[in-house]
Design a protein around this motif. Structure first.
Motif, PDB file in Angstrom:
ATOM      1  N   UNK A 134       0.824  -1.212   0.000  1.00  0.00           N
ATOM      2  CA  UNK A 134       0.000   0.000   0.000  1.00  0.00           C
ATOM      3  C   UNK A 134       0.862   1.268   0.000  1.00  0.00           C
ATOM      4  N   UNK A 135       2.128   1.134  -0.336  1.00  0.00           N
ATOM      5  CA  UNK A 135       3.110   2.215  -0.391  1.00  0.00           C
ATOM      6  C   UNK A 135       3.493   2.736   0.992  1.00  0.00           C
ATOM      7  N   UNK A 162       8.206  -2.143   6.486  1.00  0.00           N
ATOM      8  CA  UNK A 162       8.041  -0.761   6.021  1.00  0.00           C
ATOM      9  C   UNK A 162       8.398  -0.660   4.536  1.00  0.00           C
ATOM     10  N   UNK A 163       7.470  -0.193   3.723  1.00  0.00           N
ATOM     11  CA  UNK A 163       7.659  -0.105   2.280  1.00  0.00           C
ATOM     12  C   UNK A 163       8.907   0.687   1.914  1.00  0.00           C
ATOM     13  N   UNK A 164       9.167   1.790   2.621  1.00  0.00           N
ATOM     14  CA  UNK A 164      10.276   2.671   2.256  1.00  0.00           C
ATOM     15  C   UNK A 164      11.642   2.010   2.396  1.00  0.00           C
ATOM     16  N   UNK A 165      11.699   0.880   3.090  1.00  0.00           N
ATOM     17  CA  UNK A 165      12.970   0.198   3.321  1.00  0.00           C
ATOM     18  C   UNK A 165      13.080  -1.125   2.564  1.00  0.00           C
ATOM     19  N   UNK A 166      12.327  -1.275   1.470  1.00  0.00           N
ATOM     20  CA  UNK A 166      12.318  -2.546   0.752  1.00  0.00           C
ATOM     21  C   UNK A 166      12.805  -2.404  -0.687  1.00  0.00           C
ATOM     22  N   UNK A 167      13.178  -3.539  -1.253  1.00  0.00           N
ATOM     23  CA  UNK A 167      13.550  -3.573  -2.664  1.00  0.00           C
ATOM     24  C   UNK A 167      12.339  -3.280  -3.545  1.00  0.00           C
ATOM     25  N   UNK A 168      11.143  -3.579  -3.073  1.00  0.00           N
ATOM     26  CA  UNK A 168       9.928  -3.267  -3.836  1.00  0.00           C
ATOM     27  C   UNK A 168       9.843  -1.766  -4.130  1.00  0.00           C
ATOM     28  N   UNK A 169      10.163  -0.959  -3.144  1.00  0.00           N
ATOM     29  CA  UNK A 169      10.124   0.495  -3.316  1.00  0.00           C
ATOM     30  C   UNK A 169      11.077   0.929  -4.426  1.00  0.00           C
ATOM     31  N   UNK A 170      12.281   0.387  -4.405  1.00  0.00           N
ATOM     32  CA  UNK A 170      13.258   0.739  -5.438  1.00  0.00           C
ATOM     33  C   UNK A 170      12.758   0.351  -6.818  1.00  0.00           C
ATOM     34  N   UNK A 196      20.505  -4.830 -10.285  1.00  0.00           N
ATOM     35  CA  UNK A 196      21.516  -4.518  -9.277  1.00  0.00           C
ATOM     36  C   UNK A 196      22.367  -5.771  -9.120  1.00  0.00           C
ATOM     37  N   UNK A 197      23.526  -5.820  -9.784  1.00  0.00           N
ATOM     38  CA  UNK A 197      24.339  -7.040  -9.775  1.00  0.00           C
ATOM     39  C   UNK A 197      24.804  -7.483  -8.381  1.00  0.00           C
ATOM     40  N   UNK A 235      23.947  -6.503  -4.403  1.00  0.00           N
ATOM     41  CA  UNK A 235      23.208  -5.687  -3.437  1.00  0.00           C
ATOM     42  C   UNK A 235      24.103  -5.103  -2.349  1.00  0.00           C
ATOM     43  N   UNK A 236      25.226  -5.756  -2.072  1.00  0.00           N
ATOM     44  CA  UNK A 236      26.112  -5.283  -1.009  1.00  0.00           C
ATOM     45  C   UNK A 236      26.964  -4.102  -1.447  1.00  0.00           C
ATOM     46  N   UNK A 237      27.056  -3.854  -2.763  1.00  0.00           N
ATOM     47  CA  UNK A 237      27.911  -2.773  -3.267  1.00  0.00           C
ATOM     48  C   UNK A 237      27.146  -1.588  -3.841  1.00  0.00           C
ATOM     49  N   UNK A 238      25.886  -1.762  -4.149  1.00  0.00           N
ATOM     50  CA  UNK A 238      25.093  -0.692  -4.738  1.00  0.00           C
ATOM     51  C   UNK A 238      24.757   0.370  -3.693  1.00  0.00           C
ATOM     52  N   UNK A 239      24.896   1.635  -4.066  1.00  0.00           N
ATOM     53  CA  UNK A 239      24.520   2.727  -3.162  1.00  0.00           C
ATOM     54  C   UNK A 239      23.041   2.653  -2.791  1.00  0.00           C
ATOM     55  N   UNK A 240      22.217   2.082  -3.681  1.00  0.00           N
ATOM     56  CA  UNK A 240      20.777   1.986  -3.436  1.00  0.00           C
ATOM     57  C   UNK A 240      20.422   0.960  -2.376  1.00  0.00           C
ATOM     58  N   UNK A 241      21.253  -0.079  -2.233  1.00  0.00           N
ATOM     59  CA  UNK A 241      20.840  -1.223  -1.419  1.00  0.00           C
ATOM     60  C   UNK A 241      21.796  -1.654  -0.316  1.00  0.00           C
ATOM     61  N   UNK A 242      23.015  -1.201  -0.319  1.00  0.00           N
ATOM     62  CA  UNK A 242      23.979  -1.781   0.629  1.00  0.00           C
ATOM     63  C   UNK A 242      23.595  -1.592   2.097  1.00  0.00           C
ATOM     64  N   UNK A 243      22.805  -0.588   2.419  1.00  0.00           N
ATOM     65  CA  UNK A 243      22.380  -0.406   3.811  1.00  0.00           C
ATOM     66  C   UNK A 243      21.163  -1.260   4.172  1.00  0.00           C
ATOM     67  N   UNK A 244      20.546  -1.911   3.192  1.00  0.00           N
ATOM     68  CA  UNK A 244      19.347  -2.704   3.422  1.00  0.00           C
ATOM     69  C   UNK A 244      19.633  -4.128   3.867  1.00  0.00           C
ATOM     70  N   UNK A 245      20.781  -4.642   3.640  1.00  0.00           N
ATOM     71  CA  UNK A 245      21.011  -6.067   3.840  1.00  0.00           C
ATOM     72  C   UNK A 245      20.695  -6.798   2.548  1.00  0.00           C
ATOM     73  N   UNK A 246      20.978  -8.067   2.437  1.00  0.00           N
ATOM     74  CA  UNK A 246      20.871  -8.775   1.173  1.00  0.00           C
ATOM     75  C   UNK A 246      19.450  -8.978   0.672  1.00  0.00           C
ATOM     76  N   UNK A 247      18.438  -8.834   1.516  1.00  0.00           N
ATOM     77  CA  UNK A 247      17.082  -9.079   1.087  1.00  0.00           C
ATOM     78  C   UNK A 247      16.218  -7.823   1.188  1.00  0.00           C
ATOM     79  N   UNK A 248      16.832  -6.656   1.299  1.00  0.00           N
ATOM     80  CA  UNK A 248      16.050  -5.457   1.495  1.00  0.00           C
ATOM     81  C   UNK A 248      15.294  -5.567   2.797  1.00  0.00           C
TER      82      UNK A 248
END
Length: 69
Positions: free
Chosen positions: A5-6, A29-37, A48-49, A51-64
């Motif tokens: 639901x965003x 929380x939607x804002x902290x997921x790979x779905x949001x991206x 995203x080849x 997830x641990x190195x991308x600026x978009x995802x590295x703070x999320x952990x491997x599964x968002x």
């Protein structure tokens, strides 16, 4: 399967193989997921080849959102 639901993602159906990563009924929380991206990225594929190195995802952990299990 998710309900989105965003604001929150609700896990409706899940298939865990070797270890439990999610449970049915969990909410994230939607804002902290790979779905949001993916949604923010639009109609083109989001690739995203590593997830641990991308600026978009590295703070999320491997599964968002799921942290580093």
């Amino acid at each position: 399967m998710l309900k989105i639901d965003l604001k929150m993602n609700e896990i409706v159906k899940v298939l865990n193989k070797e270890e439990t990563l999610l449970r049915e009924g969990d909410t994230l929380p939607f804002r902290e997921t790979l779905c949001k991206l993916s949604i923010e990225h639009g109609n083109s594929p989001l690739i995203i080849p590593d997830l641990t190195k991308s600026e978009l995802t590295r703070s999320m952990g491997p599964f968002g959102y799921l942290s580093w299990y």
